[in-house]
Design a protein around this motif. Structure first.
Motif, PDB file in Angstrom:
ATOM      1  N   UNK A 218       0.739  -1.022   0.108  1.00 54.38           N
ATOM      2  CA  UNK A 218       0.163   0.098  -0.136  1.00 54.38           C
ATOM      3  C   UNK A 218       0.648   1.245  -0.015  1.00 54.38           C
ATOM      4  N   UNK A 219       0.684   1.753  -0.814  1.00 57.28           N
ATOM      5  CA  UNK A 219       1.710   3.449  -0.935  1.00 57.28           C
ATOM      6  C   UNK A 219       0.636   4.808  -1.809  1.00 57.28           C
ATOM      7  N   UNK A 220       1.174   5.680  -1.909  1.00 52.39           N
ATOM      8  CA  UNK A 220       0.648   6.795  -2.320  1.00 52.39           C
ATOM      9  C   UNK A 220       1.675   6.782  -3.528  1.00 52.39           C
ATOM     10  N   UNK A 221       0.724   7.598  -5.215  1.00 54.01           N
ATOM     11  CA  UNK A 221       1.011   7.481  -6.207  1.00 54.01           C
ATOM     12  C   UNK A 221       1.076   9.237  -6.396  1.00 54.01           C
ATOM     13  N   UNK A 222       2.775   9.812  -6.822  1.00 52.70           N
ATOM     14  CA  UNK A 222       2.886  10.696  -6.515  1.00 52.70           C
ATOM     15  C   UNK A 222       3.200  10.738  -8.162  1.00 52.70           C
ATOM     16  N   UNK A 223       2.810  12.013  -8.886  1.00 55.99           N
ATOM     17  CA  UNK A 223       3.270  11.797 -10.250  1.00 55.99           C
ATOM     18  C   UNK A 223       4.093  13.066 -10.180  1.00 55.99           C
ATOM     19  N   UNK A 224       5.222  12.168 -10.967  1.00 55.92           N
ATOM     20  CA  UNK A 224       6.517  12.545 -11.486  1.00 55.92           C
ATOM     21  C   UNK A 224       6.521  13.129 -12.895  1.00 55.92           C
ATOM     22  N   UNK A 225       7.679  14.323 -13.168  1.00 59.84           N
ATOM     23  CA  UNK A 225       7.884  14.997 -14.593  1.00 59.84           C
ATOM     24  C   UNK A 225       7.839  13.368 -15.326  1.00 59.84           C
ATOM     25  N   UNK A 226       7.845  13.325 -17.076  1.00 55.65           N
ATOM     26  CA  UNK A 226       8.302  12.708 -17.603  1.00 55.65           C
ATOM     27  C   UNK A 226       7.147  11.180 -18.055  1.00 55.65           C
ATOM     28  N   UNK A 227       6.094  11.639 -17.700  1.00 58.15           N
ATOM     29  CA  UNK A 227       4.657  10.561 -17.513  1.00 58.15           C
ATOM     30  C   UNK A 227       4.939   9.747 -16.197  1.00 58.15           C
ATOM     31  N   UNK A 228       5.700   9.935 -14.867  1.00 60.74           N
ATOM     32  CA  UNK A 228       5.964   8.405 -14.700  1.00 60.74           C
ATOM     33  C   UNK A 228       5.789   8.863 -12.845  1.00 60.74           C
ATOM     34  N   UNK A 229       5.878   7.989 -12.250  1.00 64.47           N
ATOM     35  CA  UNK A 229       5.032   8.175 -11.313  1.00 64.47           C
ATOM     36  C   UNK A 229       5.588   7.266 -10.415  1.00 64.47           C
TER      37      UNK A 229
END
Length: 267
Positions: A218-229
């Motif tokens: 169980x984790x929090x998903x955080x959007x990063x540059x270049x479409x990565x998570x």
């Protein structure tokens, strides 16, 4: 015809049965000492619960021949005047009985609570609240929990009105348990997680249960540059609970099981 073979109750379930029987014996003694009351017996308890074969059903719960479930626990709590948690802490996680002396503010807060209070428990229970499957699987708030064999333990009741307010459908929901400390203080070890399996697309800053090479996490998903998570733990100890990448190239390593829409547990 052979009789069905019953699965032996766990030690925890047998303890639940003993606590239920102890409360019944206490209430029976109180009825014997009160001249204004009729002597309490198992048949009367079962009738208060609205069960056919009333005495037999109550006896099986009290002697540990049949495991308590949430619906039976709630009905027995009303019939014998006890708090559900006093008999089964595991089944009654987060459940409280209705207090008619509570303030209007408390009543407003109760309306926003996902767990049903006792006034939500008419015989036509399915109309008012939904029973969500409660799995014995763990979602690790850490490296990962392997769940090679998953079984349904029981069900947990949630108010249908509350589920609608969340845009959640009962048939898409499951209950799991958190394992570990990486998501503290948001999610604690052994917290109950309500997971919506229809929500499998990443949403920035939302919490998800995923499968990984290590098991369920169980984790929090955080959007990063270049479409990565980024798979992020809420624990501030980043040396132990550092970020991990979740991207298109890792699609085979991680798969979203569902989004966590509610958690419950001890403070």
């Amino acid at each position: 015809m052979k009789k069905p073979i019953r699965t032996p109750l766990s030690a925890e379930q047998l303890e639940d049965a003993k606590r239920l029987n102890d409360i019944y014996l206490k209430r029976k003694k109180e009825s014997r000492e009160d001249p204004n009351q009729d002597l309490l017996n198992q048949a009367e308890v079962g009738e208060r619960c609205g069960w056919k074969s009333a005495q037999s059903i109550v006896s099986q719960y009290m002697t540990g021949k049949v495991a308590l479930n949430l619906e039976a626990l709630l009905k027995l709590a009303e019939a014998l005047d006890f708090e559900p948690v006093d008999v089964s802490p595991s089944l009654a996680a987060g459940i409280r009985r209705f207090d008619p002396s509570a303030s209007a503010l408390a009543g407003q807060e109760a309306a926003n609570c996902p767990i049903p209070e006792s006034e939500d428990l008419p015989d036509a229970s399915d109309e008012f609240y939904a029973f969500i499957p409660q799995y014995d699987a763990k979602a690790a708030a850490g490296l990962g929990s392997e769940n090679p064999h998953v079984e349904i333990q029981s069900t947990l009741a949630f108010k249908r009105n509350w589920l609608r307010s969340k845009g959640a459908k009962p048939e898409h929901l499951i209950v799991m348990y958190a394992d570990g400390q990486s998501m503290q203080p948001t999610i604690n070890h052994k917290d109950v997680l309500l997971v919506d399996r229809s929500k499998i697309e990443p949403v920035d800053s939302s919490v998800f249960v995923l499968t990984s090479a290590d098991g369920a996490i169980v984790k929090r998903l955080v959007q990063a540059p270049l479409g990565q998570w980024i798979l992020r733990s809420d624990n501030s100890d980043k040396h132990t609970h550092g970020d991990r990448m979740y991207g298109a190239s890792q699609g085979n390593e991680h798969r979203i099981i569902g989004q966590v829409i509610w958690r419950g547990g001890d403070l």
